[in-house]
Design a protein around this motif. Structure first.
Motif, PDB file in Angstrom:
ATOM      1  N   VAL A 112       0.857  -1.186   0.000  1.00 50.34           N
ATOM      2  CA  VAL A 112       0.000   0.000   0.000  1.00 50.34           C
ATOM      3  C   VAL A 112       0.892   1.234   0.000  1.00 50.34           C
ATOM      4  CG1 VAL A 112      -1.794   1.203   1.297  1.00 50.34           C
ATOM      5  CG2 VAL A 112      -1.703  -1.286   1.312  1.00 50.34           C
ATOM      6  N   PRO A 113       0.581   2.256  -0.815  1.00 49.54           N
ATOM      7  CA  PRO A 113       1.413   3.465  -0.830  1.00 49.54           C
ATOM      8  C   PRO A 113       1.486   4.087   0.562  1.00 49.54           C
ATOM      9  CG  PRO A 113      -0.226   3.541  -2.570  1.00 49.54           C
ATOM     10  CD  PRO A 113      -0.519   2.342  -1.766  1.00 49.54           C
ATOM     11  N   GLU A 114       2.627   4.724   0.853  1.00 50.14           N
ATOM     12  CA  GLU A 114       2.840   5.216   2.214  1.00 50.14           C
ATOM     13  C   GLU A 114       1.837   6.300   2.589  1.00 50.14           C
ATOM     14  OE1 GLU A 114       6.759   6.578   3.001  1.00 50.14           O
ATOM     15  OE2 GLU A 114       6.461   6.451   5.171  1.00 50.14           O
ATOM     16  N   VAL A 178      -9.228  -1.744  -0.928  1.00 54.17           N
ATOM     17  CA  VAL A 178      -8.126  -2.683  -1.108  1.00 54.17           C
ATOM     18  C   VAL A 178      -7.040  -1.991  -1.934  1.00 54.17           C
ATOM     19  CG1 VAL A 178      -7.429  -4.910  -2.027  1.00 54.17           C
ATOM     20  CG2 VAL A 178      -9.702  -4.624  -1.041  1.00 54.17           C
ATOM     21  N   GLY A 179      -5.874  -1.819  -1.355  1.00 52.04           N
ATOM     22  CA  GLY A 179      -4.766  -1.201  -2.065  1.00 52.04           C
ATOM     23  C   GLY A 179      -4.551   0.266  -1.737  1.00 52.04           C
ATOM     24  N   GLY A 180      -5.387   0.855  -0.929  1.00 53.26           N
ATOM     25  CA  GLY A 180      -5.183   2.266  -0.597  1.00 53.26           C
ATOM     26  C   GLY A 180      -6.414   2.866   0.033  1.00 53.26           C
ATOM     27  N   VAL A 181      -6.655   4.130  -0.284  1.00 49.76           N
ATOM     28  CA  VAL A 181      -7.869   4.798   0.181  1.00 49.76           C
ATOM     29  C   VAL A 181      -8.531   5.472  -1.009  1.00 49.76           C
ATOM     30  CG1 VAL A 181      -7.034   5.184   2.525  1.00 49.76           C
ATOM     31  CG2 VAL A 181      -6.611   6.912   0.786  1.00 49.76           C
ATOM     32  N   SER A 182      -9.770   5.920  -0.827  1.00 50.84           N
ATOM     33  CA  SER A 182     -10.519   6.402  -1.986  1.00 50.84           C
ATOM     34  C   SER A 182     -10.204   7.848  -2.341  1.00 50.84           C
ATOM     35  CB  SER A 182     -12.019   6.246  -1.745  1.00 50.84           C
ATOM     36  OG  SER A 182     -12.445   7.141  -0.742  1.00 50.84           O
ATOM     37  N   ARG A 183      -9.916   8.692  -1.381  1.00 53.65           N
ATOM     38  CA  ARG A 183      -9.664  10.093  -1.693  1.00 53.65           C
ATOM     39  C   ARG A 183      -8.459  10.607  -0.914  1.00 53.65           C
ATOM     40  NH1 ARG A 183     -15.251  12.582  -2.931  1.00 53.65           N
ATOM     41  NH2 ARG A 183     -16.293  10.631  -3.431  1.00 53.65           N
ATOM     42  N   ASP A 184      -7.846  11.630  -1.484  1.00 51.95           N
ATOM     43  CA  ASP A 184      -6.734  12.287  -0.781  1.00 51.95           C
ATOM     44  C   ASP A 184      -7.298  13.325   0.181  1.00 51.95           C
ATOM     45  OD1 ASP A 184      -4.248  12.953  -0.016  1.00 51.95           O
ATOM     46  OD2 ASP A 184      -3.450  13.247  -2.039  1.00 51.95           O
ATOM     47  N   LEU A 185      -6.375  13.940   0.950  1.00 52.73           N
ATOM     48  CA  LEU A 185      -6.797  14.934   1.936  1.00 52.73           C
ATOM     49  C   LEU A 185      -7.497  16.111   1.278  1.00 52.73           C
ATOM     50  CD1 LEU A 185      -3.700  15.385   4.240  1.00 52.73           C
ATOM     51  CD2 LEU A 185      -5.862  14.376   4.855  1.00 52.73           C
ATOM     52  N   ILE A 314      -2.285   7.535  -3.620  1.00 55.54           N
ATOM     53  CA  ILE A 314      -3.004   7.054  -2.454  1.00 55.54           C
ATOM     54  C   ILE A 314      -3.589   5.675  -2.732  1.00 55.54           C
ATOM     55  CG2 ILE A 314      -3.563   9.298  -1.478  1.00 55.54           C
ATOM     56  CD1 ILE A 314      -6.355   8.851  -2.912  1.00 55.54           C
ATOM     57  N   MET A 315      -3.332   5.157  -3.906  1.00 58.11           N
ATOM     58  CA  MET A 315      -3.886   3.855  -4.282  1.00 58.11           C
ATOM     59  C   MET A 315      -2.823   3.095  -5.068  1.00 58.11           C
ATOM     60  SD  MET A 315      -6.875   2.523  -3.852  1.00 58.11           S
ATOM     61  CE  MET A 315      -7.979   1.280  -4.422  1.00 58.11           C
ATOM     62  N   MET A 318      -3.109  -1.594  -9.608  1.00 59.04           N
ATOM     63  CA  MET A 318      -3.246  -3.011  -9.948  1.00 59.04           C
ATOM     64  C   MET A 318      -4.348  -3.143 -10.989  1.00 59.04           C
ATOM     65  SD  MET A 318      -4.322  -4.194  -6.177  1.00 59.04           S
ATOM     66  CE  MET A 318      -5.299  -2.980  -5.357  1.00 59.04           C
ATOM     67  N   LYS A 319      -4.263  -4.258 -11.705  1.00 55.32           N
ATOM     68  CA  LYS A 319      -5.240  -4.449 -12.769  1.00 55.32           C
ATOM     69  C   LYS A 319      -6.550  -4.964 -12.211  1.00 55.32           C
ATOM     70  CE  LYS A 319      -2.260  -5.008 -16.735  1.00 55.32           C
ATOM     71  NZ  LYS A 319      -1.564  -5.967 -17.583  1.00 55.32           N
ATOM     72  N   ALA A 320      -6.488  -6.066 -11.510  1.00 52.93           N
ATOM     73  CA  ALA A 320      -7.691  -6.617 -10.906  1.00 52.93           C
ATOM     74  C   ALA A 320      -7.305  -7.277  -9.607  1.00 52.93           C
ATOM     75  CB  ALA A 320      -8.348  -7.628 -11.839  1.00 52.93           C
ATOM     76  N   ILE A 321      -8.231  -7.313  -8.690  1.00 54.61           N
ATOM     77  CA  ILE A 321      -7.928  -7.927  -7.405  1.00 54.61           C
ATOM     78  C   ILE A 321      -8.259  -9.400  -7.492  1.00 54.61           C
ATOM     79  CG2 ILE A 321      -8.370  -7.858  -4.937  1.00 54.61           C
ATOM     80  CD1 ILE A 321      -9.195  -4.938  -5.352  1.00 54.61           C
TER      81      ILE A 321
END
Lengths: 395, 454
Positions: A112-114, A178-185, A314-315, A318-321
């Motif tokens: 996951v990105p930092e 999965v893989g991050g979050v949906s929105r940035d700050l 923030i994400m 990936m192609k598909a989970i």
């Protein structure tokens, strides 16, 4: 005593056989202080509870079966509805499990990105405060003090407002994916959080003075329904219930996930105060651990805000989970204890099986043993102190 | 239940019978007859007084339910201020018509009686409670002239009539045929019967001081006893008629204690937090009136708030000088407003307590009554007897000593509070008001500090 219902024996939803002086009372599922739709079947001798059987399932929504027919991304919003008081932590728990499966194949998914990890801790700890605020407020109301409830909701509202800014929703966020979050700050968000913390931290002391140290409150909760360390572990109860029994166990510290190892915070545990009749693992200690945890969450959030925030995505891309074939059990520390997800994958986009290890269910199963021989009013105190959310226990 | 009440009353009556026979005042002229002869002379002799009595009774029965209209709004506003809200604001200016709207809504609601209920008792219970609540007002002197009946056993009448309320509560709980209602009723019965005793004993302290059970007599006994207060005021350049030195609460340290015992017990008597077990909404849903709706529920509600006002009015009459003001040389403010003001002040304290404290458990409630309040009350009676042996009612020495002891008591109490204040964090200090057990608090604070350091 009273005229019994005329319904035939087999249609009644009763398991208990009362003695002649005793009375069977159904407490719930519609009752002001069963924290949702819990039904308790009580065998009462006057005010004294001889036996209490919790009946669950009134909020069963087939989460686990649903999950088998949904892709991993689609399950995330369903996890919001598990413990709807702390949805961020539920999202996070599920995503942790899926990500752990994905990392077994580094060619598809690395980590996951930092920046997303920072955002996750921000959301998770804010939600922990909101959840404990609700626990504190409703517990006050269960014991009979109405005012702390409204104070707690006043402050929880500020957190919900922050979440609304962050992800657009106030209760079911679907923020951690999965893989991050949906929105940035959003702009100036960290300043808003900082303002909130400045406002909120003194309030904890105010609440302690208003409710925690109140003589009547201590009388009502100290030494009531003692769940000692051994019993807590035997029942599988975790989180504040375990820490209230004196065991320093917190997954954020003991099995650090995300970036929790970078923060300096304490694990508050219960404590004996013989002069007030407070013993390890009683209602007061379980409640008090939550009050102290809010302070620790504030500490974590302050450190987080003052950190140098990394730039970047923030994400994860990936192609598909599609997690590789296999199974995983992953757990995380939610406000109500260890939330575990057990997932079996066959390599397709949908899981074969999802099982949730629910902290509320474990705590609730101890209720029957805890409440035996106590008074009716104590049952309310126990339900509040183990802090259950029926959405998670029933799933 | 009824037998228990009776025994209690008989014991009380025996205790005070010697005093009351001496002090019993002649019942005033038959006011109904005098008014009738004045205004209704054209009617037959027997009809006039009856008409006057009916008119007065109707007035009372219709005025008393207006009190809850004010009190409910006050409760909602006071609780809102305490809880950082605004309270009702939409109905009428500043939400003033809110309770009226609620009342209208309740009148138009469907009248539900549970099918398994005992229909006769179910219907009768609210009106029994209401009748008793209104009947209490008949003996409360609102001013020199506004008093329905100056009974020579006024306070005794109030005690006995308010005891009947417990029967109405049990009736409601039983007739509902609901387990929660029955729980509420049983709790209520136990609570009301227990707390009647400290109330009765505290009132006995006052009766021993005043030598009369007539409410008007008790008010008169708090008028113009000491000239010292007046002298001090004159020295300061203020003309007053009476002073608070005359109030029963300051007459001796024992009446001072008795006031607090009475006030605490009366909070329990009217089922309010921290003693609201009979209707504890988080435990018993709504207690004995769980199954009631519509106007029947409203009648319970009215009776409850009428009771709240009644116990506060009695406390003001017995301990705080009744309808007598301090500045009323020429009836500057009508006695009605003075008594109402004092009562509302006490009602406000009750609300303040209600929205601050949690609820006791049923065994703790009984402990408080039987282990603390009743022994204190007996101590009060003993003390008052000894006080009476040593001091005449109007002796300057007695009020001097009384004030000395009371101020020492208050100062030491404040000392304890402020002493612990210094050792708390500033946020605790601001929020501490209303909490007890400050020494324990200090211990807790230090233990938390230890815990976090390790």
């Amino acid at each position: 005593m009273l005229a019994q219902s005329t319904a035939p024996e087999e249609t009644r939803f009763l398991e208990l056989k009362p003695f002649s002086d005793e009375m069977i009372v159904s407490m719930g599922p519609q009752h002001p202080s069963t924290h949702g739709v819990l039904k308790l079947e009580l065998r009462l001798d006057g005010e004294i509870v001889r036996e209490a059987i919790p009946h669950i399932g009134y909020l069963h929504r087939c989460f686990e079966k649903h999950a088998e027919n949904l892709s991993y991304e689609q399950i995330v919003p369903f996890t919001d509805r598990l413990d709807y008081i702390a949805s961020m932590n539920q999202n996070w728990g599920f995503c942790l499990a899926v990500e752990e499966m994905l990392t077994t194949d580094p060619s598809k998914f690395e980590s996951v990105p930092e920046r997303a990890e920072y955002l996750r801790v921000l959301a998770g700890e804010l939600n922990r405060i909101a959840s404990h605020l609700l626990a504190f407020g409703t517990y006050g109301m269960d014991i009979g003090a109405f005012t702390p409830f409204l104070y707690a909701f006043r402050d929880r509202e500020k957190i919900l407002f922050l979440f609304e800014k962050l992800c657009g929703a106030r209760l079911t966020y679907n923020y951690i994916r999965v893989g991050g979050v949906s929105r940035d700050l959003p702009p100036d968000f960290l300043d808003d959080v900082s303002d909130f913390l400045d406002y909120f931290e003194p309030k904890i002391d105010e609440y302690n003075a208003l409710l925690t140290n109140n003589k009547i409150f201590i009388e009502r909760t100290a030494g009531v329904a003692v769940m000692d360390e051994e019993m807590t572990i035997n029942y599988g109860a975790s989180g504040p219930n375990l820490r209230g029994a004196g065991r320093k166990w917190d997954l954020r510290k003991d099995e650090p996930y995300s970036i929790y190892d970078q923060f300096d915070f304490e694990i508050p545990i219960g404590e004996e105060i013989p002069s007030l009749g407070i013993v390890l693992g009683d209602c007061w200690n379980r409640y008090m651990v939550r009050m102290d945890e809010m302070k620790e969450s504030v500490k974590i959030l302050r450190q987080l805000i003052n950190k140098e925030w990394p730039e970047g995505p923030i994400m994860a891309s990936m192609k598909a989970i599609r997690p590789p074939e296999g199974e995983i059990y992953s757990r995380s520390e939610t406000p109500r204890g260890e939330l575990g997800f057990y997932i079996i994958s066959d390599g397709s986009a949908k899981p074969v099986r999802v099982k949730v290890k629910s902290p509320c269910f474990a705590a609730l199963s101890a209720l029957s043993e805890l409440s035996r021989g106590l008074m009716l009013a104590d049952i309310i105190a126990i339900i509040g102190s183990i802090d259950i959310v029926m959405g998670e226990a029933d799933r | 239940m009824i037998q228990q009440l009776n025994t209690q009353m008989i014991i009380l009556a025996n205790l005070i019978s010697t005093d009351s026979t001496i002090a019993a005042q002649p019942v005033g002229d038959n006011w109904a007859e005098s008014i009738a002869s004045q205004f209704l002379g054209f009617l037959p002799d027997w009809l006039g007084p009856i008409l006057v009595m009916v008119a007065v009774a109707t007035t009372f029965v219709s005025v008393v339910p207006l009190l809850p209209l004010v009190l409910v709004l006050m409760e909602r506003k006071v609780s809102a201020w305490i809880q950082d809200r605004t309270g009702p604001m939409r109905t009428g200016p500043w939400g003033l018509l809110q309770t009226l709207a609620d009342g209208v809504k309740l009148i138009f609601k469907e009248d539900l009686i549970p099918p398994q209920a005992d229909k006769l008792l179910f219907r009768f219970a609210p009106y029994l409670i209401f009748t008793c609540s209104v009947a209490v007002f008949a003996a409360i002197p609102f001013s020199q002239s506004i008093l329905v009946s100056d009974l020579n056993i006024g306070i005794f009448y109030i005690l006995s009539i308010s005891s009947v309320i417990a029967i109405g509560v049990i009736m409601a709980g039983w007739a509902s045929n609901s387990k929660w209602s029955l729980f509420g009723a049983m709790r209520s019965a136990a609570q009301m019967v227990s707390y009647e005793i400290p109330i009765g004993l505290s009132i006995l302290t006052v009766i021993m001081m005043t030598q009369t059970m007539s409410m008007e007599g008790i008010v008169a006994a708090q008028d113009g006893v000491f000239s010292e207060g007046k002298a001090i005021a004159t020295f300061l350049g203020v003309e007053i008629k009476g002073s608070i030195l005359d109030w029963m609460i300051f007459r001796s340290p024992f009446t001072f204690l008795a006031f607090f015992v009475y006030f605490l017990s009366s909070i329990a008597e009217v089922n309010r937090t921290p003693f609201d077990l009979p209707e504890a909404e988080s435990e018993l849903v709504a207690g004995f009136h769980t199954e009631y709706s519509g106007m029947r529920f409203a009648v319970f509600f009215i009776a409850e708030y009428a009771n709240v006002f009644a116990v506060c009015a009695i406390a003001s009459t017995l301990f705080l000088g009744g309808w007598q003001g301090i500045l009323d040389e020429d009836q500057f403010i009508p006695g009605l407003f003075i008594l109402t003001g004092k009562s509302f002040l006490l009602v406000f304290v009750m609300m303040w307590v209600r929205w601050t404290l949690p609820r006791l458990r049923v065994d703790q409630l009984m402990n408080l009554c039987w282990k603390y309040l009743i022994p204190i009350s007996f101590f009060n009676i003993l003390g008052t007897g000894i006080w009476g042996l040593f001091f005449r009612v109007d002796s300057t020495l007695s009020i001097g000593i009384s004030f000395l002891i009371i101020s020492l008591f208050v100062i030491s109490l404040l000392g304890i509070v402020f002493n612990s204040f210094g050792k708390l964090t500033p946020h605790d200090q601001t929020a501490l008001a209303g909490n007890i057990g400050t020494t324990n608090l200090r211990r807790l604070e230090s233990s938390w500090r230890d815990r976090h350091e390790h």
